[in-house]
Design a protein around this motif. Sequence first.
Motif, mmCIF file in Angstrom:
data_model
loop_
_atom_site.group_PDB
_atom_site.id
_atom_site.type_symbol
_atom_site.label_atom_id
_atom_site.label_comp_id
_atom_site.label_asym_id
_atom_site.label_seq_id
_atom_site.Cartn_x
_atom_site.Cartn_y
_atom_site.Cartn_z
ATOM 1 N N ALA A 1 -13.662 12.763 -27.894
ATOM 2 C CA ALA A 1 -12.281 13.451 -28.101
ATOM 3 C C ALA A 1 -12.311 14.660 -28.322
ATOM 4 O O ALA A 1 -13.231 14.997 -29.145
ATOM 5 N N VAL A 2 -11.463 15.458 -27.553
ATOM 6 C CA VAL A 2 -11.077 17.036 -28.025
ATOM 7 C C VAL A 2 -10.217 17.153 -28.975
ATOM 8 O O VAL A 2 -8.922 16.656 -28.654
ATOM 9 N N ILE A 3 -10.185 18.047 -29.954
ATOM 10 C CA ILE A 3 -9.326 18.138 -31.049
ATOM 11 C C ILE A 3 -9.205 19.596 -30.652
ATOM 12 O O ILE A 3 -9.654 20.421 -31.450
ATOM 13 N N PRO A 4 -8.069 20.116 -30.097
ATOM 14 C CA PRO A 4 -7.828 21.378 -29.615
ATOM 15 C C PRO A 4 -7.732 22.544 -30.926
ATOM 16 O O PRO A 4 -7.018 22.123 -31.941
ATOM 17 N N ARG A 5 -8.380 23.691 -30.898
ATOM 18 C CA ARG A 5 -8.465 24.480 -31.789
ATOM 19 C C ARG A 5 -9.075 24.056 -33.092
ATOM 20 O O ARG A 5 -8.861 24.463 -34.279
ATOM 21 N N PHE A 6 -9.723 23.004 -32.864
ATOM 22 C CA PHE A 6 -10.461 22.252 -34.143
ATOM 23 C C PHE A 6 -11.979 21.891 -34.063
ATOM 24 O O PHE A 6 -12.951 22.037 -34.830
ATOM 25 N N GLY A 7 -12.296 21.020 -33.148
ATOM 26 C CA GLY A 7 -13.555 20.464 -32.797
ATOM 27 C C GLY A 7 -13.448 19.485 -31.863
ATOM 28 O O GLY A 7 -12.498 19.118 -30.939
ATOM 29 N N ALA A 8 -14.618 18.587 -31.754
ATOM 30 C CA ALA A 8 -14.691 17.327 -30.764
ATOM 31 C C ALA A 8 -15.463 16.536 -31.797
ATOM 32 O O ALA A 8 -16.209 16.595 -32.552
ATOM 33 N N VAL A 9 -15.065 15.176 -31.446
ATOM 34 C CA VAL A 9 -15.601 13.932 -32.021
ATOM 35 C C VAL A 9 -15.974 12.812 -31.155
ATOM 36 O O VAL A 9 -15.313 12.566 -30.007
ATOM 37 N N CYS A 10 -16.986 12.163 -31.373
ATOM 38 C CA CYS A 10 -17.705 11.287 -30.326
ATOM 39 C C CYS A 10 -17.900 10.034 -31.262
ATOM 40 O O CYS A 10 -18.309 9.770 -32.252
ATOM 41 N N SER A 11 -17.796 8.796 -30.433
ATOM 42 C CA SER A 11 -18.004 7.593 -31.140
ATOM 43 C C SER A 11 -18.800 6.666 -29.826
ATOM 44 O O SER A 11 -18.667 6.927 -28.908
ATOM 45 N N TRP A 12 -19.446 5.692 -30.475
ATOM 46 C CA TRP A 12 -20.210 4.811 -29.622
ATOM 47 C C TRP A 12 -20.355 3.343 -30.084
ATOM 48 O O TRP A 12 -20.789 3.229 -31.349
ATOM 49 N N SER A 13 -19.757 2.440 -29.271
ATOM 50 C CA SER A 13 -19.722 1.179 -29.796
ATOM 51 C C SER A 13 -19.345 0.224 -28.567
ATOM 52 O O SER A 13 -18.152 0.116 -28.388
#
Length: 134
Positions: free
Chosen positions: A93-105
């Motif tokens: 997921a891209v969080i505009p003007r903040f960062g990115a996060v990833c999960s795996w499951s």
Amino acid sequence: MKSFGNFRNPVEDVVKAYCAQCAIAASCKDLAVAALFLANGGADLRMRNVLEARQAQQVCALMMSSGTYEASGETAFSIGLPIKSGVGGGVLAVIPRFGAVCSWSPPLDEKGNSVAGLKAIELVAAELDRTVFS
């Protein structure tokens, strides 16, 4: 795809390249860091343009509209972030003007998305109180 003029290379070469790209080993951290330029308007951590701002916006729009396959509309509504899921259970997921996060499951739901992965992204977005709509 070739019969519709979508690529001109030999089919075998295209499939081989596609499968090689799908087999890249990366951690959730690697993937999130790799996507930071999308959250930063196309610029990497050194502020060098990887994409023009408009192109980064277009990539995020595509992620939002089709990144979770048939669940994309529901995901856009419930989570509100550009998301791309993969058949290996990864969710970015891209969080505009903040960062990115990833999960795996794994496992995946009937639409091909990680059940726990999407829930994790949803919880992060809610905790941060950030969506593209706020």
